[in-house]
Motif scaffolding. Structure first.
Motif: not given
Length: 165
Positions: A61-62, A79-82, A99-100, A106-107
């Protein structure tokens, strides 16, 4: 075979069934029942794993919302960026909503996730992002979560220093 159903006289079988039903209702009225359990109004009473599960969206969905392939999001999780986790309940990858910022990630979150110790489980990271901390205060002095801090324009390095401490 003609039965007499004149006023005041009914079928004897119906009268006994009716009177026994009334007896059961009367018995129920005399029994003091506990009130039904109140629904949990806040997810905060649940353990962090349940909170994370409830406050997450499916990876597919995302991906559709971001107009990217699901494989790209899985790469970002590796990669641990999300932040993502496998949901046994739903049998799919899920991403916590925390996280969004609206539909977008999220910046400043990616370097924070990468600064987390490699042994930390997704639920531990989620708990870190959602627990108010005195290190992150708003203009009124109220403790904020790391996610709120980032949304308010707080410094990423402040969060990373807390992780490394």
């Amino acid at each position: 075979m003609e039965e007499n159903y004149s006023k005041g006289r009914g079928n004897p079988d119906m009268q006994s069934a009716s009177s026994s039903a009334h007896g059961e209702v009367d018995a129920l009225r005399r029994v003091k029942l506990d009130p039904p359990p109140r629904p949990v109004s806040e997810v905060s009473f649940l353990d962090p794993a349940c909170q994370m599960e409830e406050a997450s969206r499916r990876l597919h969905d995302t991906a559709a919302q971001l107009c990217v392939l699901p494989s790209r999001l899985r790469k970002r999780i590796r990669a641990r960026t999300l932040l993502g986790f496998w949901s046994e309940q739903d049998k799919c990858w899920k991403l916590p909503d925390i996280q969004f910022d609206g539909p977008l990630p999220l910046a400043g979150l990616a370097p924070i996730l990468q600064a987390m110790p490699a042994h930390m489980q997704p639920v531990d990271i989620y708990e870190f992002l959602t627990t108010p901390r005195p290190d992150f205060e708003d203009e009124r002095g109220r403790a904020m979560t790391a996610a709120e801090w980032l949304r308010a324009g707080g410094d990423v390095e402040t969060v990373i220093r807390l992780i490394e401490a």
